[in-house]
Write a protein that holds these residues in place. Sequence first.
Motif, PDB file in Angstrom:
ATOM      1  N   LEU A  61      -0.926  13.944  -0.888  1.00  0.00           N
ATOM      2  CA  LEU A  61      -0.691  14.781  -2.057  1.00  0.00           C
ATOM      3  C   LEU A  61       0.544  14.317  -2.803  1.00  0.00           C
ATOM      4  O   LEU A  61       1.514  13.863  -2.183  1.00  0.00           O
ATOM      5  CB  LEU A  61      -0.508  16.249  -1.639  1.00  0.00           C
ATOM      6  CG  LEU A  61      -1.774  17.043  -1.338  1.00  0.00           C
ATOM      7  CD1 LEU A  61      -2.526  16.505  -0.150  1.00  0.00           C
ATOM      8  CD2 LEU A  61      -1.457  18.508  -1.157  1.00  0.00           C
ATOM      9  N   LEU A  62       0.507  14.455  -4.124  1.00  0.00           N
ATOM     10  CA  LEU A  62       1.625  14.101  -4.988  1.00  0.00           C
ATOM     11  C   LEU A  62       1.869  15.248  -5.951  1.00  0.00           C
ATOM     12  O   LEU A  62       1.008  15.556  -6.776  1.00  0.00           O
ATOM     13  CB  LEU A  62       1.328  12.817  -5.764  1.00  0.00           C
ATOM     14  CG  LEU A  62       2.405  12.375  -6.746  1.00  0.00           C
ATOM     15  CD1 LEU A  62       3.611  11.813  -5.990  1.00  0.00           C
ATOM     16  CD2 LEU A  62       1.862  11.336  -7.712  1.00  0.00           C
ATOM     17  N   LYS A  92      -3.226   2.270   1.953  1.00  0.00           N
ATOM     18  CA  LYS A  92      -4.081   2.349   0.765  1.00  0.00           C
ATOM     19  C   LYS A  92      -3.889   3.675   0.042  1.00  0.00           C
ATOM     20  O   LYS A  92      -3.846   3.714  -1.196  1.00  0.00           O
ATOM     21  CB  LYS A  92      -5.549   2.147   1.148  1.00  0.00           C
ATOM     22  CG  LYS A  92      -5.845   0.714   1.548  1.00  0.00           C
ATOM     23  CD  LYS A  92      -7.273   0.550   2.029  1.00  0.00           C
ATOM     24  CE  LYS A  92      -7.497  -0.889   2.494  1.00  0.00           C
ATOM     25  NZ  LYS A  92      -8.807  -1.076   3.097  1.00  0.00           N
ATOM     26  N   LEU A  93      -3.767   4.771   0.784  1.00  0.00           N
ATOM     27  CA  LEU A  93      -3.493   6.070   0.166  1.00  0.00           C
ATOM     28  C   LEU A  93      -2.176   6.026  -0.614  1.00  0.00           C
ATOM     29  O   LEU A  93      -2.108   6.467  -1.765  1.00  0.00           O
ATOM     30  CB  LEU A  93      -3.429   7.173   1.222  1.00  0.00           C
ATOM     31  CG  LEU A  93      -4.746   7.681   1.790  1.00  0.00           C
ATOM     32  CD1 LEU A  93      -4.500   8.475   3.067  1.00  0.00           C
ATOM     33  CD2 LEU A  93      -5.478   8.542   0.763  1.00  0.00           C
ATOM     34  N   ILE A  98       1.043   5.500  -5.689  1.00  0.00           N
ATOM     35  CA  ILE A  98       1.998   4.731  -6.492  1.00  0.00           C
ATOM     36  C   ILE A  98       1.355   4.306  -7.814  1.00  0.00           C
ATOM     37  O   ILE A  98       1.974   4.409  -8.878  1.00  0.00           O
ATOM     38  CB  ILE A  98       2.537   3.525  -5.687  1.00  0.00           C
ATOM     39  CG1 ILE A  98       3.408   4.024  -4.525  1.00  0.00           C
ATOM     40  CG2 ILE A  98       3.316   2.568  -6.596  1.00  0.00           C
ATOM     41  CD1 ILE A  98       3.748   2.970  -3.487  1.00  0.00           C
ATOM     42  N   GLU A  99       0.109   3.859  -7.763  1.00  0.00           N
ATOM     43  CA  GLU A  99      -0.618   3.493  -8.995  1.00  0.00           C
ATOM     44  C   GLU A  99      -0.734   4.689  -9.935  1.00  0.00           C
ATOM     45  O   GLU A  99      -0.500   4.567 -11.143  1.00  0.00           O
ATOM     46  CB  GLU A  99      -2.025   2.990  -8.660  1.00  0.00           C
ATOM     47  CG  GLU A  99      -2.088   1.626  -8.040  1.00  0.00           C
ATOM     48  CD  GLU A  99      -3.508   1.265  -7.584  1.00  0.00           C
ATOM     49  OE1 GLU A  99      -4.491   1.837  -8.113  1.00  0.00           O
ATOM     50  OE2 GLU A  99      -3.624   0.417  -6.687  1.00  0.00           O
ATOM     51  N   GLU A 108      10.443   8.261 -10.563  1.00  0.00           N
ATOM     52  CA  GLU A 108      10.808   8.122  -9.153  1.00  0.00           C
ATOM     53  C   GLU A 108       9.821   8.894  -8.298  1.00  0.00           C
ATOM     54  O   GLU A 108       9.307   9.936  -8.710  1.00  0.00           O
ATOM     55  CB  GLU A 108      12.222   8.683  -8.958  1.00  0.00           C
ATOM     56  CG  GLU A 108      12.788   8.556  -7.574  1.00  0.00           C
ATOM     57  CD  GLU A 108      14.223   9.080  -7.479  1.00  0.00           C
ATOM     58  OE1 GLU A 108      14.940   8.584  -6.604  1.00  0.00           O
ATOM     59  OE2 GLU A 108      14.622   9.969  -8.260  1.00  0.00           O
ATOM     60  N   ILE A 109       9.573   8.378  -7.093  1.00  0.00           N
ATOM     61  CA  ILE A 109       8.746   9.070  -6.108  1.00  0.00           C
ATOM     62  C   ILE A 109       9.625   9.357  -4.900  1.00  0.00           C
ATOM     63  O   ILE A 109      10.289   8.466  -4.380  1.00  0.00           O
ATOM     64  CB  ILE A 109       7.541   8.220  -5.661  1.00  0.00           C
ATOM     65  CG1 ILE A 109       6.690   7.794  -6.847  1.00  0.00           C
ATOM     66  CG2 ILE A 109       6.702   8.984  -4.640  1.00  0.00           C
ATOM     67  CD1 ILE A 109       5.633   6.763  -6.491  1.00  0.00           C
ATOM     68  N   LEU A 110       9.594  10.599  -4.469  1.00  0.00           N
ATOM     69  CA  LEU A 110      10.361  11.025  -3.301  1.00  0.00           C
ATOM     70  C   LEU A 110       9.406  11.402  -2.180  1.00  0.00           C
ATOM     71  O   LEU A 110       8.262  11.790  -2.439  1.00  0.00           O
ATOM     72  CB  LEU A 110      11.221  12.244  -3.645  1.00  0.00           C
ATOM     73  CG  LEU A 110      12.166  12.104  -4.830  1.00  0.00           C
ATOM     74  CD1 LEU A 110      12.737  13.463  -5.209  1.00  0.00           C
ATOM     75  CD2 LEU A 110      13.270  11.130  -4.509  1.00  0.00           C
TER      76      LEU A 110
END
Length: 141
Positions: A61-62, A92-93, A98-99, A108-110
């Motif tokens: 989840l994002l 792969k997930l 990220i894509e 940014e991704i935390l």
Amino acid sequence: MTFEILTLDTLTNEVQVQVAALYKQLNADNKQRSLQEILHSKNNVLVLLCKVDSAVVGIALLSTYTVISGFRGMVDDVVVDRSQRGKGIGKKLMNKLIEESAKIGLDEILLFTGHHRKPAIALYTSLGFELRKSGLYSLKI
């Protein structure tokens, strides 16, 4: 093996049951929220599924949010079924997340993970994530 972004339109009871069972492998003690609640339009959460045939074997989840310092994403609930681990599904997930993050323009991704989760830490660092020198504080409400 297929990857799909789950929506309210594609959510079925079978998927809900499979995801609930899969999540228990990550944390059997947490009270789970329904996918219908998670996918509510005001929640800003992308739910990514990995399926083998019709079986859900992985999730990630994002959540996205905007603050003064930027447009951020928070990765949560990355789980690969025990029987499918070691096949690159987690990587792969994460690459798919990220894509998607790049597509929507995140700055940014935390993510947070337990210090005892050595395989997860190895995965995240191999993808370029770095440990922040800050503390995480939590208050259960």
